[in-house]
Design an enzyme around this catalytic site. Structure first.
Site: not given
Length: 241
Positions: A96, A165
């Site tokens: 992430h 993302e």
């Protein structure tokens, strides 16, 4: 056949009591949700044991937010894949942007984490994406292709989920246009040997934009941040039309 996977990333939110309260409310709101949709809750480590017991027998899968690449050892503060599978965790977020930005994750360590996750029977949700400055410089494609090249060394693509993302859209309220997200996810798919890998979009996903996001041909789900903290909002997202 590509599976639809909607995952909530709670980040560093929710005590154990708050997590169990969420689950109780959320379960009642997804009784009629399409069975083909995989629902995942990626909770803080301290919530996972209690949630695993509470979710036993339910359709909701449990996810972690990180995993170390070693099986055991003198790695203070770390959690291994074996520890996660033992308590019923099925998925783990890897790479992430917040882990890369704040905690020094590199493509090399991300690759090690993905391999460790797979070794212990976890499905990694590998996150890739570009920053605002990289996008403005027209480098989106180059950055993401390079990330994938490094992150996927020796990885089994049959046991993998990828989340696109765009870093500039995370927690900012700025959503990448769904058509643009679809285009970039198409580029991601072109780099893969397994074209049936589920690829999610992540970045300010909310009840108001999920329908449009999920209409896109390349998008197979969502990695949801802030909107996954509220059971009613997350249920709306899971129950997109």
């Amino acid at each position: 056949m590509r599976k639809i996977i909607i995952a909530g990333n709670w980040k560093m939110y929710k005590t154990q009591a708050e997590a169990l309260e969420f689950v109780q409310v959320f379960k009642s709101k997804i009784e009629d949700t399409d069975e083909s949709r995989e629902i995942v809750l990626c909770a803080p480590f301290t919530d996972l044991g209690a949630m695993s017991k509470n979710l036993h027998g339910s359709r909701i899968k449990l996810g972690a937010q990180n995993v170390h690449w070693e099986e055991a050892g003198a790695y203070t503060g770390e959690i291994s894949g074996a520890m996660l599978t033992e308590i019923g965790v099925s998925y783990v977020i890897v790479g992430h942007s917040e882990r890369r930005q704040y905690f020094g994750d590199t493509d090399e360590t991300v690759n090690l984490r993905v391999l460790a996750a797979q070794k212990y029977g976890l499905i990694p949700i590998l996150c890739v994406g570009e920053s605002k400055s990289q996008r403005d410089a027209g480098e989106t494609e180059k950055i993401i292709i390079n990330q994938l090249k490094r992150d996927l060394v020796d990885v089994d693509q049959n046991k993998l989920v990828i989340a696109y993302e765009p870093i500039w859209a995370i927690g900012t309220g700025d959503t990448c246009e769904s058509s643009e997200a679809n285009r970039v996810i198409g580029i991601i798919r072109e780099q893969l040997t397994n074209k049936n890998v589920s690829i999610q979009y992540g970045g300010s996903v909310k009840p108001g934009n999920i329908d449009e996001i999920m209409k896109q041909s390349e998008i197979d789900g969502a990695l949801v941040g802030g909107a996954s903290l509220n059971p009613a909002d997350f249920a709306q997202i899971v129950n997109y039309k």
